[in-house]
Write an enzyme that holds these catalytic residues in place. Structure first.
Site, PDB file in Angstrom:
ATOM      1  N   SER A  82       0.826  -1.197   0.000  1.00  0.00           N
ATOM      2  CA  SER A  82       0.000   0.000   0.000  1.00  0.00           C
ATOM      3  C   SER A  82       0.868   1.258   0.000  1.00  0.00           C
ATOM      4  O   SER A  82       1.755   1.406   0.840  1.00  0.00           O
ATOM      5  CB  SER A  82      -0.893  -0.051   1.255  1.00  0.00           C
ATOM      6  OG  SER A  82      -1.699   1.096   1.360  1.00  0.00           O
ATOM      7  N   LYS A 108     -17.714  12.761  -7.153  1.00  0.00           N
ATOM      8  CA  LYS A 108     -16.854  13.926  -7.304  1.00  0.00           C
ATOM      9  C   LYS A 108     -17.065  14.521  -8.702  1.00  0.00           C
ATOM     10  O   LYS A 108     -18.090  15.137  -8.929  1.00  0.00           O
ATOM     11  CB  LYS A 108     -15.421  13.554  -6.935  1.00  0.00           C
ATOM     12  CG  LYS A 108     -15.374  13.256  -5.413  1.00  0.00           C
ATOM     13  CD  LYS A 108     -14.076  12.768  -4.826  1.00  0.00           C
ATOM     14  CE  LYS A 108     -14.271  12.504  -3.326  1.00  0.00           C
ATOM     15  NZ  LYS A 108     -13.192  11.788  -2.683  1.00  0.00           N
TER      16      LYS A 108
HETATM   17  C1  LIG Z   1     -13.295  10.741  -1.570  1.00  0.00           C
HETATM   18  C2  LIG Z   1     -12.371   9.567  -1.745  1.00  0.00           C
HETATM   19  C3  LIG Z   1     -12.848   8.257  -1.727  1.00  0.00           C
HETATM   20  C4  LIG Z   1     -14.252   7.940  -1.326  1.00  0.00           C
HETATM   21  O1  LIG Z   1     -15.147   8.258  -2.323  1.00  0.00           O
HETATM   22  P1  LIG Z   1     -16.656   8.649  -1.911  1.00  0.00           P
HETATM   23  O2  LIG Z   1     -17.439   8.334  -3.115  1.00  0.00           O
HETATM   24  O3  LIG Z   1     -16.627  10.074  -1.515  1.00  0.00           O
HETATM   25  O4  LIG Z   1     -17.005   7.759  -0.739  1.00  0.00           O
HETATM   26  C5  LIG Z   1     -12.005   7.228  -2.059  1.00  0.00           C
HETATM   27  N1  LIG Z   1     -10.713   7.466  -2.376  1.00  0.00           N
HETATM   28  C6  LIG Z   1     -10.211   8.709  -2.364  1.00  0.00           C
HETATM   29  C7  LIG Z   1      -8.780   8.904  -2.718  1.00  0.00           C
HETATM   30  C8  LIG Z   1     -11.008   9.795  -2.033  1.00  0.00           C
HETATM   31  O5  LIG Z   1     -10.505  11.021  -1.983  1.00  0.00           O
END
Ligand SMILES: *Cc1c(COP(=O)(O)O)cnc(C)c1O
Length: 404
Positions: A136, A247
């Protein structure tokens, strides 16, 4: 026992060190992105949001809204069950096909969030592949860390974005154990981008599978918004690509894509997939519309890049230090939780600018920052206003300016 006293003792400690989190109460205004109404003590005022992860404003895109409204009228609000028990809707399968196509994979699998997709996929892979070792990246997101922890598989941390360190750690492992190299494309707090090609090559050399979180890349990079791996022509060489619908796609939900066998495996064994109500079909329909649009439109991505560059150039001219990177994320380091919060409060109260102070544990202590995410919908005037505000505050607060 006085439990509230126990809770409050720890909350007071957080407040003491400046790491207590205050949420801004916003009301998004459809069609006005990045403008929001901020509710404070029963009053409301308009603020410009500078830290949204709705990176392209797709959450207020008319086509996406129409797709969601149409699907609500057609199917109602909820999915009606878990995927196994009556909850699998036609819209989910259409979206999964869209996602598989986006990443040029055989299959895709939906989850209720990106967090859940990482948690469920990594915990299932790590626990069900015998003697599995997960390598990781040290900068990985909490959702990956928790998934790995829950899997109880052996975990080997490698230095952030350091392929030589990754190779040394792969080399030290027995040849015949299953290995998973887990990493992200765009790291959301520093905005730096992984050397994906080098990582893939080292992983291939040691027979490891690659697990790539493209949460901050999808919609934004690559000719069809398939992420940084698409931009680099590497999607076919990555075993599993994970992403979010919450996002750049502006809706909510998470997913993985990969081979048909891989997705069937996670579908069949992952508790976080099986034992929870499926996403509303209307959410799936909206996400599908957003992805389909960004597959064939570059306009939003290009305009976003233009606005990112304008902000960076303006910060340079003002002598305000910001972290250099190749992404759309513009971190301005303050390096103190109390100062960061103070600056954010001033920006909000005096200038109508909302940027959330980023503190521990989202970032390491001493690296507190303001993190700006310009979108295609931030106007030149929005940028000029932000630069005027920051310049004024920098003078007032006598924060060290960038030296050469
Ligand atoms: C925000 C985020 C997630 C989680 O995604 P969500 O759809 O908001 O739960 C996973 N990995 C990274 C790197 C993130 O920034």
């Amino acid at each position: 026992m006085n439990f509230d006293a126990l809770f409050n003792a720890q909350l007071d400690a957080l407040k003491e060190e400046g790491n207590y989190r205050y949420f801004a109460e916003l009301e998004r205004k459809c069609g006005k992105f990045p403008l929001c109404s901020n509710h404070v003590d029963g009053e409301q005022r308009d603020v410009t949001v500078w830290c949204s992860n709705d990176y392209l404003g797709m959450g207020q895109n008319q086509m996406v809204i129409d797709a969601m409204c149409e699907a609500v009228k057609r199917t109602g609000t909820g999915a009606g069950g878990t995927r196994n028990i009556s909850g699998t809707n036609h819209d989910h399968l259409l979206l999964e096909a869209e996602l598989a196509d986006l990443h040029n994979k055989e299959a895709a699998l939906l989850f209720t969030s990106g967090y859940v997709s990482n948690w469920a996929a990594l915990s299932t892979l790590g626990s069900r592949l015998e003697n599995c070792v997960i390598l990781s990246d040290a900068g990985n997101h909490a959702s990956m860390i928790e998934g790995i922890r829950h899997s109880r598989a052996d975990k080997v941390l490698w230095k952030h974005n350091d392929v030589a360190d990754l190779e040394a750690k792969l080399q030290a492992l027995p040849a015949n154990v299953p290995k998973i190299v887990a990493f992200e494309s765009v790291y959301s707090m520093d905005g730096d981008i992984a050397p994906i090609r080098d990582i893939v090559e080292v992983a291939e050399k040691y027979g490891a599978m690659t697990y790539l979180d493209e949460v901050h890349g999808v919609g934004l990079y690559g000719p069809r918004g398939g992420g940084v791996a698409e931009q680099e022509g590497l999607m076919d060489r990555i075993t599993l690509i994970e992403g979010t619908l919450g996002k750049a796609f502006g809706v909510v939900g998470g997913y993985i894509t990969g081979s048909a066998a891989l997705c069937d495996f996670i579908r069949s064994f992952a508790s976080g997939f099986i034992f929870t109500t499926a996403l509303p079909p209307a959410v799936a329909a909206a996400a599908k519309a957003s992805i389909a649009h960004l597959k064939q439109s570059d306009t939003e991505r290009m305009k976003q890049r233009e606005q990112v560059k304008k902000l960076r150039d303006g910060l340079d001219r003002a002598g305000i230090p910001h972290m250099m990177n190749d992404s759309h994320i513009v971190p301005v380091m303050i390096k103190d939780p109390v100062k960061t919060k103070m600056l954010a409060d001033y920006l909000m109260d005096e200038w109508g600018i909302y940027v959330q102070p980023i503190n521990y544990p989202t970032v390491p202590k001493g690296t507190e920052r303001l993190r700006f995410t310009p979108s295609p919908l931030h106007s030149d005037e929005d940028i000029a206003h932000l630069l005027r505000a920051l310049t004024t505050l920098w003078k007032q607060c006598a924060i060290a300016h960038a030296v050469a």
